[in-house]
Write an enzyme that holds these catalytic residues in place. Structure first.
Site, mmCIF file in Angstrom:
data_model
loop_
_atom_site.group_PDB
_atom_site.id
_atom_site.type_symbol
_atom_site.label_atom_id
_atom_site.label_comp_id
_atom_site.label_asym_id
_atom_site.label_seq_id
_atom_site.Cartn_x
_atom_site.Cartn_y
_atom_site.Cartn_z
ATOM 1 N N ASP A 148 -2.967 -9.013 -0.139
ATOM 2 C CA ASP A 148 -3.278 -8.050 -1.194
ATOM 3 C C ASP A 148 -2.440 -6.794 -0.984
ATOM 4 O OD1 ASP A 148 -5.365 -7.139 -3.383
ATOM 5 O OD2 ASP A 148 -5.071 -5.464 -2.003
ATOM 6 N N TYR A 201 0.824 1.344 -2.584
ATOM 7 C CA TYR A 201 0.715 1.317 -1.112
ATOM 8 C C TYR A 201 2.088 1.521 -0.449
ATOM 9 C CZ TYR A 201 -3.809 -0.911 -2.163
ATOM 10 O OH TYR A 201 -5.048 -1.220 -2.659
ATOM 11 N N LYS A 214 -0.536 -4.735 -7.703
ATOM 12 C CA LYS A 214 -1.270 -3.966 -8.721
ATOM 13 C C LYS A 214 -0.334 -3.011 -9.464
ATOM 14 C CE LYS A 214 -5.073 -4.148 -5.453
ATOM 15 N NZ LYS A 214 -4.575 -3.842 -4.100
ATOM 16 N N HIS A 256 -4.716 -1.471 -11.619
ATOM 17 C CA HIS A 256 -5.320 -0.875 -10.417
ATOM 18 C C HIS A 256 -6.573 -0.056 -10.735
ATOM 19 C CE1 HIS A 256 -3.936 0.234 -6.104
ATOM 20 N NE2 HIS A 256 -5.241 0.358 -6.196
HETATM 21 N N1 LIG Z 1 -8.205 -2.026 -5.621
HETATM 22 C C1 LIG Z 1 -8.422 -0.879 -4.975
HETATM 23 O O1 LIG Z 1 -8.588 0.187 -5.586
HETATM 24 C C2 LIG Z 1 -8.499 -0.885 -3.496
HETATM 25 C C3 LIG Z 1 -8.059 -1.987 -2.793
HETATM 26 N N2 LIG Z 1 -8.109 -2.008 -1.411
HETATM 27 C C4 LIG Z 1 -7.610 -3.206 -0.701
HETATM 28 O O2 LIG Z 1 -8.599 -3.653 0.226
HETATM 29 C C5 LIG Z 1 -8.058 -3.664 1.549
HETATM 30 C C6 LIG Z 1 -9.134 -3.378 2.595
HETATM 31 O O3 LIG Z 1 -9.756 -2.141 2.387
HETATM 32 P P1 LIG Z 1 -9.481 -0.852 3.312
HETATM 33 O O4 LIG Z 1 -9.869 0.320 2.522
HETATM 34 O O5 LIG Z 1 -8.120 -0.940 3.851
HETATM 35 O O6 LIG Z 1 -10.521 -0.913 4.467
HETATM 36 P P2 LIG Z 1 -11.409 -1.937 5.318
HETATM 37 O O7 LIG Z 1 -12.797 -1.815 4.839
HETATM 38 O O8 LIG Z 1 -10.758 -3.281 5.320
HETATM 39 O O9 LIG Z 1 -11.331 -1.259 6.747
HETATM 40 C C7 LIG Z 1 -10.123 -1.086 7.412
HETATM 41 C C8 LIG Z 1 -10.418 -0.468 8.774
HETATM 42 O O10 LIG Z 1 -11.237 -1.356 9.523
HETATM 43 C C9 LIG Z 1 -10.653 -1.596 10.793
HETATM 44 N N3 LIG Z 1 -10.977 -2.992 11.128
HETATM 45 C C10 LIG Z 1 -10.516 -4.120 10.528
HETATM 46 N N4 LIG Z 1 -11.037 -5.222 11.081
HETATM 47 C C11 LIG Z 1 -11.860 -4.796 12.068
HETATM 48 C C12 LIG Z 1 -12.674 -5.456 13.018
HETATM 49 N N5 LIG Z 1 -12.746 -6.781 13.057
HETATM 50 N N6 LIG Z 1 -13.394 -4.691 13.893
HETATM 51 C C13 LIG Z 1 -13.340 -3.330 13.861
HETATM 52 N N7 LIG Z 1 -12.575 -2.655 12.978
HETATM 53 C C14 LIG Z 1 -11.839 -3.372 12.101
HETATM 54 C C15 LIG Z 1 -9.173 -1.347 10.617
HETATM 55 O O11 LIG Z 1 -8.585 -0.919 11.830
HETATM 56 P P3 LIG Z 1 -7.112 -1.370 12.372
HETATM 57 O O12 LIG Z 1 -6.213 -1.578 11.191
HETATM 58 O O13 LIG Z 1 -6.706 -0.193 13.190
HETATM 59 O O14 LIG Z 1 -7.312 -2.606 13.179
HETATM 60 C C16 LIG Z 1 -9.178 -0.216 9.603
HETATM 61 O O15 LIG Z 1 -9.375 1.019 10.250
HETATM 62 C C17 LIG Z 1 -6.950 -2.603 1.472
HETATM 63 O O16 LIG Z 1 -6.067 -2.661 2.575
HETATM 64 C C18 LIG Z 1 -6.347 -2.917 0.122
HETATM 65 O O17 LIG Z 1 -5.519 -4.057 0.214
HETATM 66 C C19 LIG Z 1 -8.680 -0.949 -0.722
HETATM 67 C C20 LIG Z 1 -9.109 0.173 -1.368
HETATM 68 C C21 LIG Z 1 -9.028 0.309 -2.813
HETATM 69 O O1 LIG Z 2 -6.179 0.827 -3.612
HETATM 70 C C1 LIG Z 2 -6.263 2.013 -3.408
HETATM 71 C C2 LIG Z 2 -5.810 2.675 -2.197
HETATM 72 O O2 LIG Z 2 -4.801 3.603 -2.438
HETATM 73 C C3 LIG Z 2 -4.863 4.352 -3.640
HETATM 74 C C4 LIG Z 2 -4.200 5.676 -3.559
HETATM 75 O O3 LIG Z 2 -3.474 5.965 -2.432
HETATM 76 C C5 LIG Z 2 -6.215 4.321 -4.283
HETATM 77 O O4 LIG Z 2 -6.312 5.035 -5.478
HETATM 78 C C6 LIG Z 2 -6.563 2.921 -4.517
HETATM 79 O O5 LIG Z 2 -7.692 2.617 -5.164
#
Ligand SMILES: NC(=O)C1=CN([C@@H]2O[C@H](COP(=O)(O)OP(=O)(O)OC[C@H]3O[C@@H](n4cnc5c(N)ncnc54)[C@H](OP(=O)(O)O)[C@@H]3O)[C@@H](O)[C@H]2O)C=CC1
Ligand SMILES: O=C1CO[C@H](CO)[C@@H](O)[C@@H]1O
Length: 339
Positions: free
Chosen positions: A58, A63, A92, A125
């Protein structure tokens, strides 16, 4: 090398999508700039993820890692680890590209940055449209959706979907589209269950994708005062112990049992493996009921600085919240190259 076997869900167009994928939002670094330090770590962890059996990635234009994601994918295809058709790549379209004709500009840009011939799934997005200089453009997402239907019919993408749409927006889109969205990608984690929206999507055959399944965990990516993600919660630890799993595995398994894809982000190889090792146990009814009780409606990914824009999908915050330095780049720094 370890291997994981990730099952698939079926989209409403008959295509299959892996039930768990690799998230690539790296956020910002300690100087609150786009995280370049995170990129080499992501390259390594994504390579490892594909090596051990991840098939869904994803990403998003915003990003700023599409080139690196594309490099890893193409390397793994070249090495014979995976075939292109076995991978499922989601990206996205950012809010600057909401005019019907601009959707294709955005998708073609993503194809070039990713260095791919097609994208498996492209998402709108957010439902709001915002100009390059941050102005609310008030473009109806139904217009934007026609652009999505067009890139689908041209074969640039295999499936189209949305992200951050609420129930009313989903309903209006479903009633006014030729091609229904294949998925709605929304925040779901222990603090935010989104039952009504999930039920609505599932009743209308729109697969739900859960983003930030751990509540994102990093202050620079979270609304102020976010509750902790329950990693050390005694009840969670007890359920995890009962199944010989970790709290994060229990969380992801819960989302899988609710019928949704999840896309955790990690740049740590051991966590890449841990997060996908959830298909060999089952939470029982009482575990599921206990997990559901953690839902307190708290949204971590909450861009309240856009709350007065047309089509902002979430409840507004009653008072004017300050925008912490850590969120500055999220609000102001989205100055994407339109190349
Ligand atoms: N459509 C949208 O608007 C959005 C989409 N997304 C998508 O969703 C994905 C995931 O969401 P995101 O907000 O990144 O956050 P997450 O909820 O996936 O959390 C990420 C954090 O959790 C830590 N982590 C991951 N696995 C573990 C584990 N097994 N044990 C302990 N800690 C862990 C990571 O640390 P570390 O990396 O240091 O290991 C990082 O700090 C994004 O990367 C993106 O692709 C996210 C937000 C908005
Ligand atoms: O996917 C996401 C993470 O990054 C973006 C901006 O930096 C957010 O707006 C979004 O929803």
């Amino acid at each position: 090398m370890a291997r994981v076997n990730i099952p698939t869900f079926k989209l409403n167009n008959g295509r299959e999508i892996p039930a768990l994928g690799y998230g690539t939002w790296l956020g910002v670094d300690e100087k609150f700039d786009f995280s370049t330090a995170g990129i080499p770590k992501m390259i390594e962890a994504l390579s490892y993820a594909i090596d051990i059996g991840y098939r869904l990635v994803d990403t998003a234009h915003v990003y700023r890692v599409e080139p690196e994601v594309g490099q890893v994918i193409n390397k793994k295809i070249k090495e014979g680890v995976v075939k292109r058709e076995e991978l499922f790549v989601t990206t996205k379209v950012w809010q600057h590209f909401h005019r019907e004709a601009d959707v294709e500009v955005s998708v073609r840009g993503s194809l070039r940055r990713l260095n791919l011939d097609y994208i498996d799934l492209v998402l709108m997005h957010w439902p709001m449209s915002i100009s390059q200089d941050g102005v609310d453009e008030k473009i109806d997402y139904l217009e934007t959706w026609r652009g999505f239907e067009s890139v689908l019919s041209k074969g640039l993408v295999k499936s189209i979907g949305v992200s951050n749409f609420n129930v009313q927006q989903m309903d209006r889109l479903l009633k006014n589209c030729k091609v229904p969205p294949a998925t709605n990608q929304i925040e779901i984690n222990l603090n935010l269950g989104q039952k009504e929206l999930v039920d609505f999507c599932q009743a209308n055959k729109v697969l739900v994708t859960a983003y930030s399944p751990f509540g994102t965990m990093v202050p620079s990516r979270s609304a102020p005062n976010s509750p902790e993600p329950k990693l050390n919660n005694p009840t969670m630890l007890e359920i995890a112990k009962k199944h010989g799993k970790t709290v994060t595995q229990v969380t992801l398994r819960y989302l899988y049992q609710r019928g949704m894809v999840s896309i955790p982000k990690t740049v740590t190889n051991s966590r890449v493996l841990e997060n996908a090792s959830i298909f060999d146990f089952t939470l029982d009814e009482s575990d599921v009921a206990t997990l559901a009780k953690f839902d307190n409606g708290f949204r971590t990914v909450r861009p309240y600085f856009w709350q007065d824009y047309d089509n902002y999908p979430f409840d507004k915050v009653p008072e004017k919240l300050e925008i912490p330095e850590a969120l500055r780049i999220w609000k102001n720094g989205i100055n994407l190259d339109i190349d």
